[in-house]
Design a protein around this motif. Structure first.
Motif, mmCIF file in Angstrom:
data_model
loop_
_atom_site.group_PDB
_atom_site.id
_atom_site.type_symbol
_atom_site.label_atom_id
_atom_site.label_comp_id
_atom_site.label_asym_id
_atom_site.label_seq_id
_atom_site.Cartn_x
_atom_site.Cartn_y
_atom_site.Cartn_z
ATOM 1 N N ASN A 44 0.816 -1.210 0.000
ATOM 2 C CA ASN A 44 0.000 0.000 0.000
ATOM 3 C C ASN A 44 0.852 1.263 0.000
ATOM 4 O O ASN A 44 0.479 2.279 0.581
ATOM 5 N N THR A 88 -1.539 -3.676 -3.269
ATOM 6 C CA THR A 88 -2.478 -2.616 -2.914
ATOM 7 C C THR A 88 -3.782 -3.268 -2.493
ATOM 8 O O THR A 88 -4.469 -3.890 -3.305
ATOM 9 N N VAL A 102 -6.390 -1.840 0.392
ATOM 10 C CA VAL A 102 -6.689 -0.941 1.510
ATOM 11 C C VAL A 102 -7.656 -1.562 2.515
ATOM 12 O O VAL A 102 -7.755 -1.095 3.642
ATOM 13 N N ARG A 144 -5.132 -4.385 5.356
ATOM 14 C CA ARG A 144 -3.816 -3.791 5.592
ATOM 15 C C ARG A 144 -3.033 -4.571 6.646
ATOM 16 O O ARG A 144 -3.590 -5.331 7.407
#
Length: 85
Positions: free
Chosen positions: A5, A25, A27, A30
């Motif tokens: 990220n 990536t 979100v 995480r």
């Protein structure tokens, strides 16, 4: 290396030093644990004798990887060489 990220040039800079950098990536999921689990699916670990994880805020001593390599060459079992930072 895992760029998890990242919003900066981490992956680009790593690659400029010939470092293999996986970019993730996600979100919604995480964190270090999520990133490591993802990376282990992305990399064919059967191609390596050992995999070393070092957190970005750690500093390893010079010769760290050489010491691990020497232990493996000397016959140590991989799980006994594990070092957590």
């Amino acid at each position: 290396m895992i760029a998890d990220n990242s919003t900066d040039r981490t992956a680009e800079i790593a690659r400029s030093f010939n470092v293999i950098c996986l970019e993730r990536t996600d979100v919604e999921n995480r964190g270090k644990g999520q990133a490591l689990a993802w990376a282990m699916k992305e990399v064919s670990i059967d191609e390596y004798d050992a995999i070393v994880f070092v957190d970005a805020d750690c500093t390893v001593s010079p010769g760290f990887l050489s010491a691990i390599n020497q232990r493996l060459i000397s016959g140590a079992e991989l799980y006994k060489v594990l070092t957590v930072c």
